[in-house]
Design an enzyme around this catalytic site. Structure first.
Site, mmCIF file in Angstrom:
data_model
loop_
_atom_site.group_PDB
_atom_site.id
_atom_site.type_symbol
_atom_site.label_atom_id
_atom_site.label_comp_id
_atom_site.label_asym_id
_atom_site.label_seq_id
_atom_site.Cartn_x
_atom_site.Cartn_y
_atom_site.Cartn_z
ATOM 1 N N ARG A 307 42.893 40.067 35.999
ATOM 2 C CA ARG A 307 43.896 39.538 35.085
ATOM 3 C C ARG A 307 44.158 38.096 35.513
ATOM 4 N NH1 ARG A 307 45.634 44.644 36.808
ATOM 5 N NH2 ARG A 307 45.719 46.226 35.140
ATOM 6 N N LYS A 332 49.087 44.406 38.888
ATOM 7 C CA LYS A 332 49.988 45.066 37.950
ATOM 8 C C LYS A 332 50.478 46.380 38.562
ATOM 9 C CE LYS A 332 50.330 46.385 33.093
ATOM 10 N NZ LYS A 332 49.615 46.473 31.792
ATOM 11 N N HIS A 396 41.640 37.212 29.161
ATOM 12 C CA HIS A 396 41.536 38.671 29.277
ATOM 13 C C HIS A 396 40.231 39.184 28.681
ATOM 14 C CE1 HIS A 396 44.078 41.856 30.851
ATOM 15 N NE2 HIS A 396 43.612 42.656 29.911
ATOM 16 N N ARG A 399 37.771 39.821 31.358
ATOM 17 C CA ARG A 399 37.990 41.102 32.049
ATOM 18 C C ARG A 399 37.370 42.242 31.249
ATOM 19 N NH1 ARG A 399 41.685 44.005 35.471
ATOM 20 N NH2 ARG A 399 42.734 45.732 34.433
ATOM 21 N N HIS A 422 43.078 50.302 36.927
ATOM 22 C CA HIS A 422 43.716 51.125 35.898
ATOM 23 C C HIS A 422 44.329 52.369 36.527
ATOM 24 C CE1 HIS A 422 41.106 49.361 32.409
ATOM 25 N NE2 HIS A 422 42.140 48.618 32.695
ATOM 26 N N TYR A 431 36.208 51.350 26.943
ATOM 27 C CA TYR A 431 34.960 50.580 27.000
ATOM 28 C C TYR A 431 33.755 51.410 26.563
ATOM 29 C CZ TYR A 431 38.013 47.420 29.476
ATOM 30 O OH TYR A 431 39.057 46.592 29.789
#
Length: 451
Positions: A307, A332, A396, A399, A422, A431
């Site tokens: 990020r 995050k 982003h 990423r 994640h 994805y």
């Protein structure tokens, strides 16, 4: 007592919104030419067969009726695509900077649309949207004249008349967010981005009731404000949720009040697949960057699937050349993780370090301190334009591209989840819907029919 039912009536359709009730749903299904529209999250009923009178008889006083101009309904617009004749184009200006293109499928026209700046395909509504400029409008008109197409230009006043956020100079007794609110966010170690978002959302809320003491705002008034955001400001689902979270934080964390739930029903948020660059497009972008610091920053974002906040928070010590890892600290959710370090990137980083000798942060601004996110976005935007890429590319996007390319190269989804940080594998699974790897190995059943 059952909830009120709202219907909007156009020249041809009745658009019905109501709380879920099995008995009411059975009645609506019994009407001729009624269907559920998932995109607009409402029932669409033909005005034929006396359906409007049937609704009035069934719902009685529960029914609230409004008249809607034909062009103001997305449902009607989608229906128009199916019924309009070929060789005609309807251009709808729905935002100061965007237009919607409504037409029956035409391969040649779609090829033209794909060359226009910031073109996007809306798979739910089945139309294209592009930037709104005089040059683009002229291109569309010229195409229609050359092909003998009918051309129509409309303005969707519903969205053009959306109320903007009030400016401080427009608010009587404008006030700042309470210090206790910001201090509590800081004490609980919320990220800078979250603090900024909560501050902005809560500022708009307290200045909506600028003449009233903050602690005297009632639950009914909070509910009315949230309706204002949805109906008048027409904010996104994410902004609506952020506003609710900011209000709840003040009530529950600062005032130590009871936990509350604020539910404003609205259409479900569309699931949109992220934009992804091919490996060759990533290469073209990087090759268009000549400044070594800028090149290292963009390559670091892609190499580690970072990020932008994670990339800008990197310290020189976070680059582990022995293990070929990048240490992400306080990502995050305040989580640390490790991700990949490219051999080529390491070479460039060593050269960059010798030239720039960065201090606390790996990437520093011209005046020292942390490099700004706005400057990083500008670097990528310029490189994307130089590379001739028409997609809407953000930091982003790098990423998303990193994760997709790993998946296409055979990396297990669990490793990708760990590299991206994640919390849930469901987030990473998106994805699998983007990658085209293996499509060339699938034989279409139509090809085996000998037609």
């Amino acid at each position: 007592m059952k909830e009120q039912v709202q219907i909007s009536v156009t020249d041809r359709f009745i658009l019905l919104k109501m709380k879920k009730d099995e008995q009411d749903i059975r009645f609506v299904k019994s009407l001729n030419y009624s269907r559920w529209d998932q995109a607009s999250y409402c029932w669409v009923i033909s005005k034929r067969e006396g359906n409007l009178q049937h609704l009035k008889d069934y719902f009685g006083e529960r029914l609230a009726v409004t008249e809607v101009d034909e062009q103001e309904s997305d449902v009607v617009a989608r229906d128009r695509i199916q019924t309009m004749e070929r060789g005609s184009l309807t251009v709808v200006r729905y935002h100061s900077g965007r237009i919607r293109l409504i037409f029956r499928y035409d391969k040649e026209f779609i090829a033209l649309v794909k060359t226009l700046p910031f073109c996007q395909w809306d798979a739910v509504n089945r139309w294209w949207t592009v930037a709104h400029t005089e040059k683009i409008l002229k291109m569309l008109i010229d195409f229609c004249e050359q092909k003998g197409w009918k051309y129509q230009y409309l303005e969707d006043m519903r969205l053009l008349n959306r109320k903007p956020r009030l400016k401080p100079e427009e608010v009587l007794n404008y006030r700042q967010v309470p210090t206790a609110f910001l201090e509590k966010l800081t004490i609980l170690r919320y990220s800078e981005n979250t603090i900024r978002t909560y501050r902005d959302c809560f500022s708009e809320f307290i200045n909506y009731y600028s003449t009233k003491d903050i602690n005297q705002i009632t639950q009914e008034e909070i509910h009315a404000y949230l309706l204002y955001l949805v109906e008048k400001r027409q904010v996104s689902t994410s902004y609506q949720n952020q506003a609710i979270n900011a209000i709840k934080f003040y009530e529950e964390k600062v005032l130590k009040g009871p936990r509350r739930i604020y539910l404003i029903e609205r259409p479900r948020k569309e699931r949109i697949l992220p934009t992804v660059l091919s490996e060759s497009e990533v290469k073209r972008i990087i090759e268009c960057i000549t400044n070594i610091k800028h090149k290292c920053l963009i390559m670091t974002c892609y190499s580690g699937g970072l990020r932008i906040s994670e990339a800008l928070n990197l310290k020189p010590s976070d680059i582990d050349s022995m293990r070929m890892m990048i240490h992400v600290r306080g990502g995050k959710g305040k989580k640390d993780r490790i991700t990949l370090l490219s051999v080529r990137l390491l070479e460039l980083l060593r050269e960059y370090y010798r030239l720039y000798k960065p201090g606390e942060y790996l990437f520093t601004g011209q005046m020292g301190g942390q490099y700004s996110e706005k400057s990083a976005q500008a670097v990528l935007k310029l490189a994307t334009r130089k590379a001739g890429i028409q997609k809407r590319v953000t930091l982003h996007t790098l990423r998303h591209s990193f994760a997709t390319h790993l998946l296409e190269n055979g990396t297990d989804l669990r490793y990708i989840q760990s590299l991206l940080g994640h919390a849930s594998p469901k987030t990473t699974q998106i994805y699998t819907h983007i990658t085209t790897k293996g499509f060339d190995q699938i034989k279409n059943p139509l090809d085996s029919m000998g037609i």
